[in-house]
Design a protein around this motif. Structure first.
Motif, mmCIF file in Angstrom:
data_model
loop_
_atom_site.group_PDB
_atom_site.id
_atom_site.type_symbol
_atom_site.label_atom_id
_atom_site.label_comp_id
_atom_site.label_asym_id
_atom_site.label_seq_id
_atom_site.Cartn_x
_atom_site.Cartn_y
_atom_site.Cartn_z
ATOM 1 N N ARG A 62 0.880 -1.174 0.000
ATOM 2 C CA ARG A 62 0.000 0.000 0.000
ATOM 3 C C ARG A 62 0.910 1.214 0.000
ATOM 4 O O ARG A 62 1.558 1.525 1.003
ATOM 5 N N ILE A 63 0.981 1.884 -1.131
ATOM 6 C CA ILE A 63 1.993 2.910 -1.370
ATOM 7 C C ILE A 63 1.403 4.310 -1.258
ATOM 8 O O ILE A 63 0.277 4.564 -1.720
ATOM 9 N N THR A 64 2.173 5.204 -0.659
ATOM 10 C CA THR A 64 1.875 6.634 -0.702
ATOM 11 C C THR A 64 2.958 7.285 -1.560
ATOM 12 O O THR A 64 4.152 7.056 -1.338
ATOM 13 N N GLY A 65 2.522 8.086 -2.538
ATOM 14 C CA GLY A 65 3.500 8.698 -3.427
ATOM 15 C C GLY A 65 2.957 9.922 -4.127
ATOM 16 O O GLY A 65 1.743 10.153 -4.156
ATOM 17 N N THR A 66 3.864 10.706 -4.679
ATOM 18 C CA THR A 66 3.471 11.883 -5.453
ATOM 19 C C THR A 66 3.510 11.542 -6.937
ATOM 20 O O THR A 66 4.411 10.851 -7.404
ATOM 21 N N GLY B 109 5.639 2.982 2.038
ATOM 22 C CA GLY B 109 4.938 1.766 1.674
ATOM 23 C C GLY B 109 5.750 0.757 0.892
ATOM 24 O O GLY B 109 5.390 -0.421 0.842
ATOM 25 N N PRO C 213 -0.238 14.157 -2.402
ATOM 26 C CA PRO C 213 0.118 12.802 -2.829
ATOM 27 C C PRO C 213 -1.121 11.911 -2.820
ATOM 28 O O PRO C 213 -2.198 12.326 -2.348
ATOM 29 N N ILE C 214 -0.973 10.696 -3.340
ATOM 30 C CA ILE C 214 -2.073 9.741 -3.324
ATOM 31 C C ILE C 214 -1.626 8.461 -2.628
ATOM 32 O O ILE C 214 -0.438 8.201 -2.495
ATOM 33 N N ARG C 215 -2.628 7.692 -2.188
ATOM 34 C CA ARG C 215 -2.363 6.369 -1.633
ATOM 35 C C ARG C 215 -3.056 5.349 -2.520
ATOM 36 O O ARG C 215 -4.189 5.552 -2.959
ATOM 37 N N THR D 205 -6.719 7.233 -3.411
ATOM 38 C CA THR D 205 -7.280 8.350 -2.649
ATOM 39 C C THR D 205 -6.205 9.395 -2.392
ATOM 40 O O THR D 205 -5.033 9.049 -2.189
ATOM 41 N N VAL E 58 -4.061 12.083 -0.181
ATOM 42 C CA VAL E 58 -3.598 12.050 1.204
ATOM 43 C C VAL E 58 -3.354 13.475 1.663
ATOM 44 O O VAL E 58 -2.641 14.235 0.997
#
Length: 415
Positions: free
Chosen positions: A308-312, A334, A361-363, A384, A386
């Motif tokens: 489950r990654i959070t990134g720009t 993540g 950023p998004i997840r 989604t 963040v």
């Protein structure tokens, strides 16, 4: 990954015949460029001299020993090393020994000084390459040796982070950080190379690499004797990986054979679970088929990883004004990879674009695919935005304005 030459680190030492500096100028990364005689253990100095071929010539029993350099470089040079710090003139004798080492023409003198200045485990590679005039090797052969050694150190650092048959892009930033303080010194002739791995930051790498190399040798021997690859599967627990097999292949290819030896820092002692003396691990051209087969096996067997990654979002592409598209994310959390590429449906693609435009950023959840080096996320879902604080949002917006080619088109080449 930055490897510094030990000539750079020892820039504060006098050249042969030159005056001794009156103060110790700082070396790279804040350590002294010259060891302090008051901090030197005579036993450590003696152990380093013995390791690097200096010859013990007697001395006053129970008080000091006399050492001369190996080979024809002796030239009358000798060092008096006290038996212990209890000897009355211990510090003076050690100071004189350091001055003599700094002025010595023997290449091994610098190796001893490095071991005293930065307590380090020493990893040495030898490569039996065709010789040129006066025992030299070609520029290409020297570059191949350095590149293979760099790959091998990185494989060891990756195995410190996690045991895996194949890493791809995973853990590379963290592994490279473990190697920041490594010093590298080539030997005359260009057929060997020594890495000084500081105990304080890199001992785990040296330990893992020693176990992995021995496990690689044993797995090859098993494959050649029994014909099976099972030993390579169990060797993963010791740190063997596709990255390591590729490094060994690079070291051996085009040579008559290669070997790697490791010597522990006498100042730090032998790490738990390791032999006091590690015999050199040797590889030859006859080992290459097994190494190549093992590397292919590791690549094929390493499965995808749920994340489950959070990134720009740093790039977006799709073939038309609507429909599915692909985004490239700079990973913030993540997964231990710098970037991933994600295929999204129309709604998720729109969500990603809106999030970026407002500086968020998004997840996203999915599976990090081993194919391509763990750089692609498949089965993406749950995209989604963040929430971040205002300072971070401003930074992201400035990044967007600085990258006017953010929106790519379908003809853009994949990077």
């Amino acid at each position: 990954m930055t490897h510094r030459s030990f000539d750079e680190h020892l820039h504060g030492f006098p050249q042969p015949g030159g005056p001794r500096p009156t103060a110790d100028p700082p070396g790279p990364w804040g350590v002294p460029a010259e060891p302090d005689p008051a901090q030197i253990d005579p036993a450590v100095l003696g152990a380093l001299l013995d390791r690097h071929g200096w010859r013990r010539r007697g001395g006053a029993a129970g008080r000091y020993t006399r050492w001369t350099p190996p080979g024809p470089a002796a030239g009358g040079t000798s060092l008096l090393v006290p038996e212990s710090r209890a000897f009355p003139d211990c510090e003076d004798l050690i100071g004189e020994a350091l001055t003599a080492l700094a002025r010595s023409a023997a290449p091994s003198a610098r190796d001893v000084l490095i071991g005293l200045t930065v307590p380090s485990d020493e990893i040495r590679w030898w490569r039996d390459s065709p010789q040129g005039p006066s025992g030299t090797v070609s520029w290409t052969a020297q570059e191949q040796l350095r590149s293979a050694a760099r790959q091998m150190l990185l494989a060891g650092a990756l195995a410190v982070r996690e045991r895996a048959g194949y890493y791809g892009a995973r853990h590379r930033r963290q592994a490279q950080a473990l190697l920041e303080g490594v010093l590298v010194g080539p030997a005359p002739g260009g057929r060997s190379l020594t890495a000084f791995v500081p105990v304080q930051t890199g001992r785990a790498v040296a330990v893992r690499l020693s176990h992995a190399l021995q496990a690689t040798r044993e797995a090859i021997d098993y494959q050649r004797a029994a014909g099976g690859m099972e030993a390579f599967d169990t060797a993963v627990a010791a740190g063997v990986s596709r990255e390591l097999t590729e490094a060994v292949i690079a070291l051996v290819r085009g040579s008559e054979g290669a070997r790697i030896a490791l010597a522990w820092s006498p100042a730090a002692g032998v790490p738990q679970g390791c032999a006091a003396r590690m015999e050199p691990v040797e590889f030859s051209a006859g080992d290459l088929p097994a190494l190549r087969e093992a590397g292919a096996r590791y690549l094929q067997d390493e499965s995808s990883v749920p994340v489950r990654i959070t990134g720009t979002v740093v790039r977006m592409r799709r073939s038309g004004p609507s429909g599915r598209g692909t985004v490239r994310l700079r990973v913030l959390a993540g997964a231990e990879v710098p970037h991933v590429r994600v295929a999204l449906d129309e709604d998720s693609y729109r969500t990603a674009g809106h999030a970026h435009l407002v500086g968020l950023p998004i997840r996203v959840a999915g599976r990090l695919e081993s194919r391509g080096g763990f750089r692609r996320l498949t089965d993406a879902s749950g995209v989604t935005p963040v929430a971040v604080d205002e300072a971070e949002r401003d930074r992201l917006m400035k990044s967007l304005q600085a990258n006017l080619d953010f929106f790519g088109d379908a003809t853009d080449e994949e990077d």
